[in-house]
Motif scaffolding. Structure first.
Motif, mmCIF file in Angstrom:
data_model
loop_
_atom_site.group_PDB
_atom_site.id
_atom_site.type_symbol
_atom_site.label_atom_id
_atom_site.label_comp_id
_atom_site.label_asym_id
_atom_site.label_seq_id
_atom_site.Cartn_x
_atom_site.Cartn_y
_atom_site.Cartn_z
ATOM 1 N N LYS A 85 0.875 -1.186 0.000
ATOM 2 C CA LYS A 85 0.000 0.000 0.000
ATOM 3 C C LYS A 85 0.905 1.227 0.000
ATOM 4 N N GLU A 102 1.197 8.834 0.421
ATOM 5 C CA GLU A 102 1.960 10.081 0.361
ATOM 6 C C GLU A 102 1.612 10.887 1.603
ATOM 7 N N ARG A 131 6.885 9.535 0.142
ATOM 8 C CA ARG A 131 6.027 8.428 -0.314
ATOM 9 C C ARG A 131 6.511 7.188 0.427
ATOM 10 N N THR A 151 5.841 3.014 1.118
ATOM 11 C CA THR A 151 5.149 1.768 0.749
ATOM 12 C C THR A 151 5.271 0.792 1.902
ATOM 13 N N ARG A 207 -3.643 7.835 0.543
ATOM 14 C CA ARG A 207 -3.208 6.558 -0.039
ATOM 15 C C ARG A 207 -3.356 6.654 -1.544
ATOM 16 N N ILE A 208 -2.288 6.308 -2.254
ATOM 17 C CA ILE A 208 -2.338 6.450 -3.718
ATOM 18 C C ILE A 208 -2.349 5.113 -4.451
ATOM 19 N N ALA A 209 -2.049 4.022 -3.765
ATOM 20 C CA ALA A 209 -2.070 2.730 -4.476
ATOM 21 C C ALA A 209 -2.270 1.580 -3.498
ATOM 22 N N PHE A 268 -3.432 2.028 -8.906
ATOM 23 C CA PHE A 268 -3.191 3.423 -8.506
ATOM 24 C C PHE A 268 -4.475 4.229 -8.564
ATOM 25 N N GLU A 310 -5.653 10.008 -11.509
ATOM 26 C CA GLU A 310 -5.591 11.450 -11.209
ATOM 27 C C GLU A 310 -6.921 12.143 -11.446
#
Ligand code: URA
Length: 234
Positions: free
Chosen positions: A134, A137, A179, A181, A206-208, A213, A216
């Motif tokens: 996970k 950012e 960032r 993970t 959380r971006i992914a 992902f 945007e």
């Protein structure tokens, strides 16, 4: 015969948002049984011949499990109901019941969260044994010390816990922006990892999750169905 809204039929075939599906429909690009239809709320069944730009679409009704990604806004809780705050489910009011969020984000954390009614699939996403990555950012209170990369790669012992965190990868994007993970999902994990090193998370997104992902163009509070390829990743 089970039916589904026309705009939902498009979102399930293309993985687009309902808003985008509505635009296709209003432009007259969608036909039902040969007739152009401009009503996104029209209900169609698997017996209908639904086409977009003349290519046939599958009409899948609610008998199938459902899978969505949501860009969770801050200020809502990752639960199906709550006496104090709005829940992530309030972002999916157009969808029928039975759905629940997969895992949790804190009240003030934004970003990618899956919503489904498939318990086995949700379990595969969250099972600790799978170590699903996970990506978060974070904006920090103080500049990130580069030594944190090694510290987080080795694992840190969080207050009150017996085992150190699994190796995590830290990238420093700007002095106070990072960032991270992680491959597990302990309580407030990201915030506690930075707090254990004397820094503090000011905001978190959380971006992914597991290679999926947050797009945007999926605005805060917006959601879209996962594509068959995305669902098959878990
Ligand atoms: N780590 C946190 O601290 N908060 C979250 O919401 C997710 C991971």
């Amino acid at each position: 015969m089970e039916t589904v809204r026309l705009d939902k039929c498009l979102t399930m075939n293309f993985g687009c948002s309902r808003r985008e599906a509505g635009i296709f429909i209003r432009k007259g690009r969608v036909t039902v049984n040969g007739i152009p239809v401009r009503d996104a709320a029209l209900r169609v069944s698997p017996e209908d011949d639904v086409r977009c730009d003349d290519s046939g679409l599958q009409v899948v009704t609610r008998a199938c499990p459902r899978y969505f990604m949501l860009n969770k806004p801050a200020g809502c809780v990752s639960a199906t109901d709550d006496s104090e705050y709005p829940t992530v489910m309030s972002c999916l009011r157009d969808e029928a019941g039975g759905l629940f969020p997969v895992g949790r984000l804190d009240l003030d954390t934004e970003g990618l969260i899956f919503i489904t009614d498939d318990g086995a699939w949700a379990h595969r996403v969250t099972a600790p044994s799978r170590k699903c990555p996970k990506v978060y950012e974070a904006v920090l209170e103080h500049p990130a010390d580069p030594v944190l990369k090694e510290i987080f790669a080795r694992g840190v012992l969080l207050r009150g816990e017996k085992t150190p965190t699994l190796p995590a990868e830290l990238e420093i994007l700007a002095p106070e922006k990072v960032r991270l993970t992680i491959h597990e999902g302990r309580y407030h994990q990201v915030k506690r990892m930075f707090a254990s090193q004397g820094n503090h998370v000011i905001s978190l997104r959380r971006i992914a999750i597991g290679g999926i992902f947050l797009p945007e163009d999926l605005g805060s509070g917006e959601y879209r169905p996962l594509t068959p390829q995305e669902i098959a990743l878990f």
